[in-house]
Design an enzyme around this catalytic site. Structure first.
Site, short mmCIF file in Angstrom:
data_model
loop_
_atom_site.label_atom_id
_atom_site.label_comp_id
_atom_site.label_asym_id
_atom_site.label_seq_id
_atom_site.Cartn_x
_atom_site.Cartn_y
_atom_site.Cartn_z
N THR A 191 -4.95 -1.18 7.20
CA THR A 191 -6.06 -2.55 7.35
C THR A 191 -7.03 -2.98 7.65
O THR A 191 -7.23 -4.24 8.20
CB THR A 191 -4.61 -2.78 8.03
OG1 THR A 191 -4.42 -2.64 10.42
CG2 THR A 191 -2.85 -2.96 7.04
N ASP A 242 -0.84 7.01 6.39
CA ASP A 242 -0.51 5.29 6.48
C ASP A 242 -1.33 4.84 7.47
O ASP A 242 -1.64 5.87 8.99
CB ASP A 242 0.29 4.96 6.96
CG ASP A 242 0.67 3.73 6.89
OD1 ASP A 242 0.00 2.71 5.95
OD2 ASP A 242 1.71 2.88 7.27
N LYS A 296 1.20 -1.39 0.17
CA LYS A 296 0.17 -0.37 -0.16
C LYS A 296 1.26 1.25 -0.56
O LYS A 296 0.55 2.17 -0.65
CB LYS A 296 -1.39 0.14 0.76
CG LYS A 296 -2.73 -1.19 1.29
CD LYS A 296 -2.82 -0.86 2.44
CE LYS A 296 -2.05 -1.56 3.89
NZ LYS A 296 -2.13 -2.67 3.96
N ARG A 342 6.23 -8.49 1.47
CA ARG A 342 7.21 -8.01 2.81
C ARG A 342 7.86 -9.16 3.65
O ARG A 342 9.29 -9.49 3.53
CB ARG A 342 6.91 -6.94 3.50
CG ARG A 342 7.50 -6.64 5.46
CD ARG A 342 6.80 -5.39 5.89
NE ARG A 342 6.63 -4.50 5.48
CZ ARG A 342 5.31 -3.89 5.67
NH1 ARG A 342 4.16 -4.30 6.34
NH2 ARG A 342 5.77 -2.71 5.10
#
Length: 357
Positions: A168, A119, A74, A227
Protein backbone atom coordinates in the site's frame (compact mmCIF):
# COMPACT_ATOMS: atom_id res chain seq x y z
CA UNK A 1 -3.09 -10.96 4.57
CA UNK A 2 -3.39 -8.68 7.57
CA UNK A 3 -6.62 -7.94 9.38
CA UNK A 4 -7.16 -5.09 11.77
CA UNK A 5 -9.11 -5.32 15.00
CA UNK A 6 -12.65 -4.02 14.88
CA UNK A 7 -14.52 -2.01 17.46
CA UNK A 8 -18.28 -1.67 17.62
CA UNK A 9 -18.22 1.80 16.06
CA UNK A 10 -20.24 2.43 12.94
CA UNK A 11 -17.38 3.98 10.97
CA UNK A 12 -15.68 0.58 10.68
CA UNK A 13 -18.02 0.08 7.73
CA UNK A 14 -15.89 2.43 5.62
CA UNK A 15 -12.48 1.07 6.55
CA UNK A 16 -10.63 -0.12 3.45
CA UNK A 17 -8.55 -2.52 5.55
CA UNK A 18 -9.69 -6.09 5.99
CA UNK A 19 -11.27 -6.67 9.39
CA UNK A 20 -11.17 -9.62 11.73
CA UNK A 21 -13.95 -12.07 10.93
CA UNK A 22 -14.18 -11.17 7.24
CA UNK A 23 -11.75 -13.86 6.06
CA UNK A 24 -14.42 -16.41 5.14
CA UNK A 25 -16.72 -13.93 3.42
CA UNK A 26 -13.89 -12.35 1.43
CA UNK A 27 -12.69 -15.81 0.41
CA UNK A 28 -16.16 -16.62 -0.91
CA UNK A 29 -16.37 -13.43 -2.95
CA UNK A 30 -12.89 -13.53 -4.47
CA UNK A 31 -12.79 -14.05 -8.26
CA UNK A 32 -10.92 -17.17 -9.36
CA UNK A 33 -9.85 -16.18 -12.89
CA UNK A 34 -8.79 -12.99 -14.64
CA UNK A 35 -11.99 -12.88 -16.69
CA UNK A 36 -14.02 -12.93 -13.44
CA UNK A 37 -12.12 -9.97 -11.99
CA UNK A 38 -14.13 -6.74 -12.17
CA UNK A 39 -12.28 -3.49 -12.80
CA UNK A 40 -8.57 -2.75 -13.24
CA UNK A 41 -8.72 -3.32 -17.02
CA UNK A 42 -5.22 -2.02 -17.62
CA UNK A 43 -3.58 -4.24 -14.99
CA UNK A 44 -5.63 -7.25 -16.10
CA UNK A 45 -4.58 -6.87 -19.74
CA UNK A 46 -0.92 -6.38 -18.87
CA UNK A 47 -0.90 -9.31 -16.45
CA UNK A 48 -2.68 -11.55 -18.93
CA UNK A 49 0.11 -10.95 -21.45
CA UNK A 50 2.80 -11.68 -18.84
CA UNK A 51 1.16 -14.94 -17.74
CA UNK A 52 0.27 -16.19 -21.23
CA UNK A 53 3.82 -15.54 -22.47
CA UNK A 54 5.25 -17.49 -19.53
CA UNK A 55 2.84 -20.38 -20.12
CA UNK A 56 3.84 -20.65 -23.79
CA UNK A 57 7.53 -20.63 -22.93
CA UNK A 58 7.06 -23.12 -20.09
CA UNK A 59 8.83 -20.98 -17.49
CA UNK A 60 7.69 -19.11 -14.36
CA UNK A 61 6.66 -15.52 -15.16
CA UNK A 62 8.55 -12.48 -13.92
CA UNK A 63 8.05 -11.48 -10.33
CA UNK A 64 4.96 -9.29 -9.89
CA UNK A 65 4.51 -6.22 -7.68
CA UNK A 66 0.97 -4.95 -7.05
CA UNK A 67 0.68 -1.53 -5.46
CA UNK A 68 -2.24 0.63 -4.47
CA UNK A 69 -4.54 1.52 -1.58
CA UNK A 70 -6.08 -1.25 0.55
CA UNK A 71 -9.25 -3.02 -0.54
CA UNK A 72 -8.74 -2.86 -4.32
CA UNK A 73 -8.05 -6.55 -4.93
CA UNK A 74 -4.29 -7.06 -4.65
CA UNK A 75 -4.65 -10.31 -2.70
CA UNK A 76 -7.32 -11.56 -5.10
CA UNK A 77 -5.06 -10.75 -8.04
CA UNK A 78 -2.19 -12.70 -6.45
CA UNK A 79 -4.42 -15.75 -6.04
CA UNK A 80 -5.55 -15.39 -9.65
CA UNK A 81 -1.91 -15.43 -10.80
CA UNK A 82 -1.46 -18.82 -9.14
CA UNK A 83 -4.77 -20.11 -10.51
CA UNK A 84 -3.96 -19.01 -14.06
CA UNK A 85 -0.60 -20.77 -13.85
CA UNK A 86 -2.10 -23.88 -12.28
CA UNK A 87 0.38 -23.49 -9.42
CA UNK A 88 0.20 -23.67 -5.64
CA UNK A 89 0.38 -20.44 -3.66
CA UNK A 90 2.05 -19.78 -0.32
CA UNK A 91 0.82 -16.69 1.52
CA UNK A 92 2.63 -14.63 4.13
CA UNK A 93 3.10 -10.97 5.05
CA UNK A 94 6.03 -8.63 5.41
CA UNK A 95 5.75 -8.20 9.21
CA UNK A 96 5.74 -12.00 9.66
CA UNK A 97 9.19 -12.30 8.08
CA UNK A 98 11.27 -10.95 10.94
CA UNK A 99 14.33 -13.15 10.41
CA UNK A 100 16.15 -14.39 7.34
CA UNK A 101 15.64 -17.94 8.60
CA UNK A 102 11.86 -17.52 8.40
CA UNK A 103 12.12 -16.67 4.71
CA UNK A 104 14.71 -19.37 4.00
CA UNK A 105 12.43 -22.04 5.46
CA UNK A 106 9.52 -20.86 3.31
CA UNK A 107 11.59 -20.65 0.12
CA UNK A 108 13.13 -24.08 0.58
CA UNK A 109 9.67 -25.65 0.72
CA UNK A 110 8.52 -24.20 -2.61
CA UNK A 111 8.07 -26.53 -5.56
CA UNK A 112 9.01 -25.54 -9.10
CA UNK A 113 6.56 -22.98 -10.48
CA UNK A 114 4.94 -22.16 -7.12
CA UNK A 115 3.76 -18.65 -6.31
CA UNK A 116 4.90 -16.93 -3.11
CA UNK A 117 2.65 -14.04 -2.08
CA UNK A 118 4.01 -11.49 0.41
CA UNK A 119 1.42 -8.94 1.52
CA UNK A 120 2.62 -5.54 2.77
CA UNK A 121 6.04 -6.41 1.40
CA UNK A 122 7.39 -2.95 2.25
CA UNK A 123 7.33 -4.00 5.92
CA UNK A 124 9.64 -7.00 5.50
CA UNK A 125 12.64 -7.05 7.86
CA UNK A 126 15.95 -5.97 6.34
CA UNK A 127 17.79 -9.33 6.82
CA UNK A 128 14.94 -11.17 5.09
CA UNK A 129 14.81 -8.58 2.33
CA UNK A 130 18.51 -8.97 1.58
CA UNK A 131 18.07 -12.74 1.35
CA UNK A 132 15.14 -12.18 -1.00
CA UNK A 133 17.37 -10.34 -3.49
CA UNK A 134 19.41 -13.43 -4.28
CA UNK A 135 16.37 -15.70 -4.26
CA UNK A 136 14.53 -13.54 -6.80
CA UNK A 137 17.50 -13.25 -9.16
CA UNK A 138 19.36 -16.56 -8.93
CA UNK A 139 16.87 -18.85 -7.12
CA UNK A 140 19.42 -19.40 -4.39
CA UNK A 141 19.79 -18.42 -0.76
CA UNK A 142 22.88 -18.35 1.42
CA UNK A 143 22.31 -19.89 4.83
CA UNK A 144 24.80 -18.79 7.49
CA UNK A 145 25.81 -21.52 9.92
CA UNK A 146 27.58 -20.60 13.15
CA UNK A 147 28.51 -17.22 14.60
CA UNK A 148 31.50 -14.95 14.67
CA UNK A 149 34.74 -15.75 12.81
CA UNK A 150 33.74 -19.39 12.44
CA UNK A 151 30.49 -18.66 10.62
CA UNK A 152 30.09 -20.39 7.28
CA UNK A 153 27.78 -19.46 4.39
CA UNK A 154 26.20 -22.46 2.70
CA UNK A 155 24.50 -21.86 -0.68
CA UNK A 156 21.10 -23.52 -0.98
CA UNK A 157 19.44 -23.93 -4.36
CA UNK A 158 15.69 -23.34 -4.45
CA UNK A 159 13.11 -24.20 -7.10
CA UNK A 160 12.23 -21.49 -9.65
CA UNK A 161 9.20 -19.58 -8.32
CA UNK A 162 7.21 -16.41 -8.88
CA UNK A 163 7.06 -13.82 -6.15
CA UNK A 164 3.94 -11.65 -5.99
CA UNK A 165 4.37 -8.71 -3.63
CA UNK A 166 1.59 -6.36 -2.55
CA UNK A 167 2.12 -2.95 -1.01
CA UNK A 168 0.00 0.00 0.00
CA UNK A 169 3.13 2.19 0.14
CA UNK A 170 5.25 1.64 -2.92
CA UNK A 171 7.39 4.62 -1.95
CA UNK A 172 8.53 2.72 1.15
CA UNK A 173 10.07 -0.07 -0.93
CA UNK A 174 13.84 0.02 -1.23
CA UNK A 175 15.24 0.56 -4.71
CA UNK A 176 17.03 -2.81 -4.92
CA UNK A 177 13.82 -4.69 -4.05
CA UNK A 178 11.63 -2.70 -6.42
CA UNK A 179 14.07 -3.19 -9.31
CA UNK A 180 13.87 -6.98 -9.02
CA UNK A 181 10.21 -7.09 -10.00
CA UNK A 182 9.69 -7.65 -13.70
CA UNK A 183 6.10 -6.38 -13.71
CA UNK A 184 4.51 -3.66 -11.59
CA UNK A 185 0.74 -3.17 -11.57
CA UNK A 186 -0.72 0.00 -10.11
CA UNK A 187 -4.22 -0.70 -8.78
CA UNK A 188 -6.60 2.26 -9.13
CA UNK A 189 -9.85 3.21 -7.41
CA UNK A 190 -12.99 1.86 -9.07
CA UNK A 191 -15.65 3.85 -10.89
CA UNK A 192 -19.25 3.71 -9.67
CA UNK A 193 -20.16 1.63 -12.73
CA UNK A 194 -17.47 -0.94 -11.89
CA UNK A 195 -18.58 -1.04 -8.26
CA UNK A 196 -22.14 -1.72 -9.36
CA UNK A 197 -20.86 -4.86 -11.08
CA UNK A 198 -18.95 -5.78 -7.92
CA UNK A 199 -22.08 -5.38 -5.78
CA UNK A 200 -24.26 -7.34 -8.20
CA UNK A 201 -21.73 -10.18 -8.38
CA UNK A 202 -21.45 -10.34 -4.57
CA UNK A 203 -25.25 -10.24 -4.21
CA UNK A 204 -25.56 -13.18 -6.60
CA UNK A 205 -22.98 -15.23 -4.68
CA UNK A 206 -24.52 -14.38 -1.29
CA UNK A 207 -28.07 -14.88 -2.62
CA UNK A 208 -29.18 -11.34 -1.76
CA UNK A 209 -32.16 -10.06 -3.80
CA UNK A 210 -31.25 -6.59 -5.06
CA UNK A 211 -32.35 -4.35 -7.90
CA UNK A 212 -30.32 -2.05 -10.14
CA UNK A 213 -31.06 1.08 -8.09
CA UNK A 214 -30.02 -0.67 -4.89
CA UNK A 215 -26.70 -1.63 -6.47
CA UNK A 216 -26.14 1.94 -7.64
CA UNK A 217 -26.89 3.39 -4.20
CA UNK A 218 -24.39 1.12 -2.45
CA UNK A 219 -21.75 1.59 -5.16
CA UNK A 220 -21.97 5.37 -4.97
CA UNK A 221 -21.16 5.36 -1.24
CA UNK A 222 -18.27 2.87 -1.36
CA UNK A 223 -15.35 5.29 -1.85
CA UNK A 224 -14.23 3.55 -5.03
CA UNK A 225 -13.25 0.44 -3.04
CA UNK A 226 -14.70 -3.06 -3.64
CA UNK A 227 -14.04 -4.22 -0.08
CA UNK A 228 -16.15 -1.37 1.27
CA UNK A 229 -18.86 -2.07 -1.32
CA UNK A 230 -19.08 -5.71 -0.27
CA UNK A 231 -19.19 -4.77 3.41
CA UNK A 232 -21.93 -2.19 2.89
CA UNK A 233 -23.92 -4.74 0.89
CA UNK A 234 -23.87 -7.15 3.83
CA UNK A 235 -24.97 -4.46 6.27
CA UNK A 236 -27.78 -3.33 3.97
CA UNK A 237 -28.83 -6.98 3.65
CA UNK A 238 -29.06 -7.24 7.46
CA UNK A 239 -31.29 -4.16 7.55
CA UNK A 240 -33.47 -5.46 4.70
CA UNK A 241 -33.97 -8.81 6.41
CA UNK A 242 -34.83 -7.34 9.81
CA UNK A 243 -36.85 -4.24 8.90
CA UNK A 244 -38.17 -4.98 5.42
CA UNK A 245 -39.03 -7.91 3.16
CA UNK A 246 -35.40 -8.85 2.48
CA UNK A 247 -35.05 -7.23 -0.95
CA UNK A 248 -32.52 -4.43 -1.33
CA UNK A 249 -33.90 -1.39 -3.16
CA UNK A 250 -32.66 2.18 -3.33
CA UNK A 251 -34.98 3.23 -0.50
CA UNK A 252 -33.90 0.30 1.69
CA UNK A 253 -30.21 1.00 0.97
CA UNK A 254 -30.64 4.67 1.84
CA UNK A 255 -32.40 3.86 5.10
CA UNK A 256 -29.84 1.20 6.06
CA UNK A 257 -26.81 3.36 5.33
CA UNK A 258 -28.34 6.21 7.29
CA UNK A 259 -28.37 3.88 10.30
CA UNK A 260 -24.65 3.25 9.79
CA UNK A 261 -23.91 6.99 9.35
CA UNK A 262 -22.77 6.65 5.73
CA UNK A 263 -23.96 9.62 3.73
CA UNK A 264 -24.57 9.95 -0.01
CA UNK A 265 -20.91 10.72 -0.77
CA UNK A 266 -19.53 7.93 1.39
CA UNK A 267 -18.58 10.13 4.35
CA UNK A 268 -18.97 8.74 7.84
CA UNK A 269 -19.29 10.33 11.26
CA UNK A 270 -15.57 11.06 11.65
CA UNK A 271 -15.23 12.50 8.15
CA UNK A 272 -18.07 14.91 8.79
CA UNK A 273 -16.67 15.76 12.23
CA UNK A 274 -13.37 16.77 10.63
CA UNK A 275 -15.09 18.94 8.03
CA UNK A 276 -17.41 20.46 10.64
CA UNK A 277 -14.48 21.35 12.90
CA UNK A 278 -12.62 22.88 9.97
CA UNK A 279 -15.53 25.03 8.86
CA UNK A 280 -17.31 25.93 12.10
CA UNK A 281 -14.43 26.09 14.57
CA UNK A 282 -11.59 27.29 12.36
CA UNK A 283 -13.36 29.20 9.59
CA UNK A 284 -12.24 26.75 6.94
CA UNK A 285 -8.56 26.75 7.94
CA UNK A 286 -5.69 26.56 7.50
CA UNK A 287 -5.23 24.55 10.71
CA UNK A 288 -2.58 22.09 11.83
CA UNK A 289 -3.32 18.36 11.89
CA UNK A 290 -2.67 18.09 15.65
CA UNK A 291 -5.11 20.89 16.46
CA UNK A 292 -7.70 19.41 14.12
CA UNK A 293 -7.32 15.98 15.74
CA UNK A 294 -7.85 17.43 19.22
CA UNK A 295 -10.97 19.22 17.99
CA UNK A 296 -12.57 15.94 16.88
CA UNK A 297 -11.26 13.87 19.79
CA UNK A 298 -9.10 11.51 17.71
CA UNK A 299 -5.42 10.72 17.32
CA UNK A 300 -3.59 12.78 14.70
CA UNK A 301 -2.54 9.60 12.88
CA UNK A 302 -6.18 8.48 12.65
CA UNK A 303 -7.24 11.74 11.03
CA UNK A 304 -4.23 11.76 8.73
CA UNK A 305 -4.34 8.12 7.61
CA UNK A 306 -8.05 7.26 7.82
CA UNK A 307 -9.96 10.44 6.97
CA UNK A 308 -7.67 12.63 4.92
CA UNK A 309 -6.99 10.36 1.92
CA UNK A 310 -10.64 10.16 0.92
CA UNK A 311 -11.48 13.77 1.82
CA UNK A 312 -8.59 14.99 -0.34
CA UNK A 313 -9.59 12.67 -3.20
CA UNK A 314 -13.19 13.87 -2.93
CA UNK A 315 -12.00 17.47 -3.23
CA UNK A 316 -13.25 18.50 0.22
CA UNK A 317 -9.97 19.04 2.01
CA UNK A 318 -6.58 20.33 0.94
CA UNK A 319 -3.24 19.75 2.59
CA UNK A 320 -1.20 22.92 2.41
CA UNK A 321 2.14 24.13 3.83
CA UNK A 322 0.17 26.19 6.35
CA UNK A 323 -2.24 23.46 7.40
CA UNK A 324 -5.50 21.79 6.36
CA UNK A 325 -8.10 23.81 4.45
CA UNK A 326 -11.76 23.04 3.74
CA UNK A 327 -12.70 23.59 0.10
CA UNK A 328 -15.94 25.08 -1.23
CA UNK A 329 -17.18 21.54 -1.88
CA UNK A 330 -16.88 20.76 1.83
CA UNK A 331 -18.84 23.85 2.84
CA UNK A 332 -21.58 23.05 0.36
CA UNK A 333 -21.77 19.39 1.43
CA UNK A 334 -22.39 20.53 5.01
CA UNK A 335 -25.16 22.87 3.82
CA UNK A 336 -23.13 26.00 4.50
CA UNK A 337 -22.23 28.98 2.34
CA UNK A 338 -18.49 29.18 1.57
CA UNK A 339 -16.75 32.43 2.59
CA UNK A 340 -16.49 34.97 -0.19
CA UNK A 341 -12.72 35.12 0.22
CA UNK A 342 -12.22 31.33 0.12
CA UNK A 343 -9.03 30.80 -1.89
CA UNK A 344 -9.18 28.69 -5.01
CA UNK A 345 -6.65 26.38 -6.57
CA UNK A 346 -3.78 27.79 -8.66
CA UNK A 347 -5.23 26.17 -11.82
CA UNK A 348 -8.34 28.28 -11.22
CA UNK A 349 -6.42 31.52 -10.97
CA UNK A 350 -5.90 31.59 -7.21
CA UNK A 351 -2.81 31.72 -4.99
CA UNK A 352 -0.51 28.75 -4.49
CA UNK A 353 -2.14 27.89 -1.18
CA UNK A 354 -3.09 24.36 -2.21
CA UNK A 355 0.41 23.04 -2.83
CA UNK A 356 0.98 19.71 -1.10
CA UNK A 357 2.98 19.80 2.12
Amino acid sequence: MEYEAVSDEEDDALSAWAQTGEENVEGTLRPRKLDEFVGQPRVREQLELVLESARRRGVPPDHVLLSGPPGLGKTSMAMIVAAELGAAIRITSGPALERAGDLAAMLSNLAAGDVLFIDEIHRIARPAEEMLYLAMEDFRVDVVVGKGPGATSIPLEIAPFTLVGATTRSGSLTGPLRDRFGFTGQMEFYTDAELELVVRRAATILDIPIDRDGCAEIAGRSRGTPRIANRLLRRVRDYAEVRADGKVTREIAQAALAVYDVDELGLDRLDRAVLTALTRSFGGGPVGISTLAVAVGEEATTVEEVCEPYLVRAGMLARTPRGRVATATAWEHLGMVPPADLPVRPDQGGPALFEQD
